[in-house]
Design a protein around this motif. Structure first.
Motif, PDB file in Angstrom:
ATOM      1  N   HIS A 204      77.699 -41.285  69.134  1.00  0.00           N
ATOM      2  CA  HIS A 204      77.480 -42.735  69.184  1.00  0.00           C
ATOM      3  C   HIS A 204      78.816 -43.434  69.476  1.00  0.00           C
ATOM      4  O   HIS A 204      79.342 -44.211  68.684  1.00  0.00           O
ATOM      5  N   ARG A 205      79.335 -43.147  70.646  1.00  0.00           N
ATOM      6  CA  ARG A 205      80.681 -43.596  71.006  1.00  0.00           C
ATOM      7  C   ARG A 205      80.820 -45.109  71.043  1.00  0.00           C
ATOM      8  O   ARG A 205      81.884 -45.655  70.743  1.00  0.00           O
ATOM      9  N   SER A 206      79.753 -45.819  71.422  1.00  0.00           N
ATOM     10  CA  SER A 206      79.842 -47.281  71.486  1.00  0.00           C
ATOM     11  C   SER A 206      80.065 -47.888  70.119  1.00  0.00           C
ATOM     12  O   SER A 206      80.625 -48.982  69.992  1.00  0.00           O
ATOM     13  N   GLN A 207      79.650 -47.168  69.073  1.00  0.00           N
ATOM     14  CA  GLN A 207      79.777 -47.693  67.719  1.00  0.00           C
ATOM     15  C   GLN A 207      81.033 -47.181  67.010  1.00  0.00           C
ATOM     16  O   GLN A 207      81.675 -47.918  66.265  1.00  0.00           O
ATOM     17  N   THR A 208      81.382 -45.927  67.231  1.00  0.00           N
ATOM     18  CA  THR A 208      82.594 -45.409  66.607  1.00  0.00           C
ATOM     19  C   THR A 208      83.845 -46.031  67.229  1.00  0.00           C
ATOM     20  O   THR A 208      84.924 -45.987  66.627  1.00  0.00           O
ATOM     21  N   ALA A 209      83.708 -46.620  68.422  1.00  0.00           N
ATOM     22  CA  ALA A 209      84.827 -47.355  69.013  1.00  0.00           C
ATOM     23  C   ALA A 209      85.100 -48.642  68.239  1.00  0.00           C
ATOM     24  O   ALA A 209      86.206 -49.187  68.280  1.00  0.00           O
ATOM     25  N   TYR A 210      84.069 -49.117  67.533  1.00  0.00           N
ATOM     26  CA  TYR A 210      84.188 -50.335  66.731  1.00  0.00           C
ATOM     27  C   TYR A 210      84.599 -50.032  65.296  1.00  0.00           C
ATOM     28  O   TYR A 210      85.424 -50.719  64.703  1.00  0.00           O
ATOM     29  N   LYS A 211      84.038 -48.977  64.722  1.00  0.00           N
ATOM     30  CA  LYS A 211      84.312 -48.616  63.327  1.00  0.00           C
ATOM     31  C   LYS A 211      84.223 -47.099  63.201  1.00  0.00           C
ATOM     32  O   LYS A 211      83.301 -46.490  63.743  1.00  0.00           O
ATOM     33  N   ASP A 212      85.137 -46.502  62.490  1.00  0.00           N
ATOM     34  CA  ASP A 212      85.161 -45.047  62.376  1.00  0.00           C
ATOM     35  C   ASP A 212      84.140 -44.568  61.345  1.00  0.00           C
ATOM     36  O   ASP A 212      84.479 -44.171  60.234  1.00  0.00           O
ATOM     37  N   TYR A 213      82.877 -44.621  61.763  1.00  0.00           N
ATOM     38  CA  TYR A 213      81.806 -44.186  60.873  1.00  0.00           C
ATOM     39  C   TYR A 213      81.953 -42.718  60.502  1.00  0.00           C
ATOM     40  O   TYR A 213      81.597 -42.307  59.394  1.00  0.00           O
ATOM     41  N   THR A 214      82.446 -41.919  61.437  1.00  0.00           N
ATOM     42  CA  THR A 214      82.526 -40.478  61.195  1.00  0.00           C
ATOM     43  C   THR A 214      83.399 -40.170  59.991  1.00  0.00           C
ATOM     44  O   THR A 214      82.971 -39.506  59.041  1.00  0.00           O
ATOM     45  N   GLU A 215      84.631 -40.667  60.008  1.00  0.00           N
ATOM     46  CA  GLU A 215      85.529 -40.385  58.897  1.00  0.00           C
ATOM     47  C   GLU A 215      85.048 -41.038  57.605  1.00  0.00           C
ATOM     48  O   GLU A 215      85.203 -40.479  56.514  1.00  0.00           O
ATOM     49  N   GLY A 216      84.448 -42.216  57.719  1.00  0.00           N
ATOM     50  CA  GLY A 216      83.947 -42.896  56.528  1.00  0.00           C
ATOM     51  C   GLY A 216      82.888 -42.099  55.807  1.00  0.00           C
ATOM     52  O   GLY A 216      82.965 -41.880  54.584  1.00  0.00           O
TER      53      GLY A 216
ATOM     54  N   THR B 172      77.429 -28.231  53.712  1.00  0.00           N
ATOM     55  CA  THR B 172      78.652 -27.596  54.209  1.00  0.00           C
ATOM     56  C   THR B 172      78.432 -26.806  55.499  1.00  0.00           C
ATOM     57  O   THR B 172      79.245 -26.917  56.427  1.00  0.00           O
ATOM     58  N   PRO B 173      77.337 -26.020  55.626  1.00  0.00           N
ATOM     59  CA  PRO B 173      77.161 -25.252  56.863  1.00  0.00           C
ATOM     60  C   PRO B 173      76.908 -26.116  58.101  1.00  0.00           C
ATOM     61  O   PRO B 173      76.996 -25.608  59.227  1.00  0.00           O
ATOM     62  N   PHE B 174      76.603 -27.392  57.885  1.00  0.00           N
ATOM     63  CA  PHE B 174      76.185 -28.240  59.001  1.00  0.00           C
ATOM     64  C   PHE B 174      77.149 -29.397  59.276  1.00  0.00           C
ATOM     65  O   PHE B 174      76.833 -30.309  60.041  1.00  0.00           O
ATOM     66  N   VAL B 175      78.316 -29.342  58.642  1.00  0.00           N
ATOM     67  CA  VAL B 175      79.264 -30.447  58.760  1.00  0.00           C
ATOM     68  C   VAL B 175      79.703 -30.671  60.210  1.00  0.00           C
ATOM     69  O   VAL B 175      79.785 -31.816  60.674  1.00  0.00           O
ATOM     70  N   ASP B 176      79.971 -29.604  60.930  1.00  0.00           N
ATOM     71  CA  ASP B 176      80.428 -29.762  62.309  1.00  0.00           C
ATOM     72  C   ASP B 176      79.361 -30.403  63.183  1.00  0.00           C
ATOM     73  O   ASP B 176      79.667 -31.266  64.027  1.00  0.00           O
ATOM     74  N   ARG B 177      78.106 -30.012  62.978  1.00  0.00           N
ATOM     75  CA  ARG B 177      77.019 -30.608  63.760  1.00  0.00           C
ATOM     76  C   ARG B 177      76.828 -32.067  63.402  1.00  0.00           C
ATOM     77  O   ARG B 177      76.590 -32.916  64.278  1.00  0.00           O
ATOM     78  N   LYS B 178      76.934 -32.389  62.120  1.00  0.00           N
ATOM     79  CA  LYS B 178      76.804 -33.781  61.709  1.00  0.00           C
ATOM     80  C   LYS B 178      77.914 -34.624  62.331  1.00  0.00           C
ATOM     81  O   LYS B 178      77.658 -35.712  62.860  1.00  0.00           O
ATOM     82  N   ARG B 179      79.119 -34.127  62.262  1.00  0.00           N
ATOM     83  CA  ARG B 179      80.244 -34.859  62.834  1.00  0.00           C
ATOM     84  C   ARG B 179      80.049 -35.075  64.340  1.00  0.00           C
ATOM     85  O   ARG B 179      80.281 -36.169  64.862  1.00  0.00           O
ATOM     86  N   GLN B 180      79.618 -34.041  65.030  1.00  0.00           N
ATOM     87  CA  GLN B 180      79.393 -34.143  66.473  1.00  0.00           C
ATOM     88  C   GLN B 180      78.286 -35.144  66.783  1.00  0.00           C
ATOM     89  O   GLN B 180      78.370 -35.901  67.759  1.00  0.00           O
ATOM     90  N   ALA B 181      77.242 -35.154  65.955  1.00  0.00           N
ATOM     91  CA  ALA B 181      76.124 -36.072  66.176  1.00  0.00           C
ATOM     92  C   ALA B 181      76.558 -37.523  65.983  1.00  0.00           C
ATOM     93  O   ALA B 181      76.167 -38.402  66.759  1.00  0.00           O
ATOM     94  N   ILE B 182      77.353 -37.789  64.960  1.00  0.00           N
ATOM     95  CA  ILE B 182      77.847 -39.156  64.758  1.00  0.00           C
ATOM     96  C   ILE B 182      78.773 -39.549  65.895  1.00  0.00           C
ATOM     97  O   ILE B 182      78.701 -40.664  66.430  1.00  0.00           O
ATOM     98  N   ASP B 183      79.650 -38.632  66.295  1.00  0.00           N
ATOM     99  CA  ASP B 183      80.591 -38.913  67.372  1.00  0.00           C
ATOM    100  C   ASP B 183      79.893 -39.214  68.696  1.00  0.00           C
ATOM    101  O   ASP B 183      80.483 -39.852  69.579  1.00  0.00           O
TER     102      ASP B 183
END
Length: 221
Positions: free
Chosen positions: A177-189, A164-175
């Motif tokens: 990878h823009r070339s991949q999240t443009a293909y599939k929304d890994y972040t929300e998944g 829980t304390p690191f959710v924002d950093r995790k989300r930012q780190a996944i985001d």
């Protein structure tokens, strides 16, 4: 910082972030040095931008360096094109053996070699386990091995981490990878899975995280 080290093996440039970005932050907060080894260079990744393969390799390198900076992990790129050929698998085994021998980590994290549905994940994990088992023949070396969730949710698990304390950093780190999240929304998944893990964990032990990552122990190591 202590001299305790954790090695996280990522078959692709974004696997650590997706599978255990929050736990990586938690480990570092406890004073553990986290080293991320990224096996392949991403040239076979989804390419929604329509760029050349070489441009995709450079893009994915920029993305993983950005995401690693967000999390604060040390990243090492093996740069293999894939894990399909005998030559590449042999090269990986050689390099991973050297990484383990040099780093002597107290913990190793990797995708599950059987449950994970991605073939490259399973191949990397099996070969890593071979290298780790070889290293463990040295009785002075002790190491725990944990599998993290990426493509396939685990039917059960041995360990749950409150991220829980690191959710924002995790989300930012996944985001990153823009070339991949443009293909599939890994972040929300994956954030949905982490929220599910927290909400549906059996709270009989009094542990009730809002967001969580889970792991399976490799018991034969």
């Amino acid at each position: 910082m202590s001299d305790v080290k954790a090695l996280i093996v990522s078959p692709h440039p974004d696997d650590l972030e997706i599978g255990m970005g929050g736990t990586a932050c938690s480990l570092m907060e406890k004073g553990i040095e986290v080293v991320s080894v990224v096996v392949t260079d991403g040239r076979r990744s989804a390419n929604p931008l329509g760029i050349t393969q070489q441009e995709l390799v450079k893009t994915r390198e920029r993305e993983v360096r950005e995401s690693s900076s967000v999390l604060g992990v040390k990243v090492s790129l093996m740069g293999l094109s894939d894990m399909e050929s005998d030559v590449n698998r042999s090269e990986f085994s050689f390099m991973m053996g050297k990484v383990i021998a040099d780093l002597r980590p107290a913990e190793v994290y990797l995708p599950h070699p059987e449950i994970d549905k991605h073939k490259t994940h399973r191949t990397v994990s099996r070969l890593t386990l071979d290298s780790l088992n070889t290293a463990l023949k040295d009785e002075s070396f002790e190491c725990e091995c944990w599998f993290y969730e990426v493509w396939t949710p685990f039917p059960s698990y041995d360990r749950i981490e409150d991220v829980t304390p690191f959710v924002d950093r995790k989300r930012q780190a996944i985001d990153a990878h823009r070339s991949q999240t443009a293909y599939k929304d890994y972040t929300e998944g994956i954030m949905g899975l982490n929220r599910y893990r927290g909400a549906f964990h059996d709270t009989a032990d009094g542990f009730a995280p809002l967001w969580a990552e889970v792991f399976i122990r490799h018991i034969s190591v």
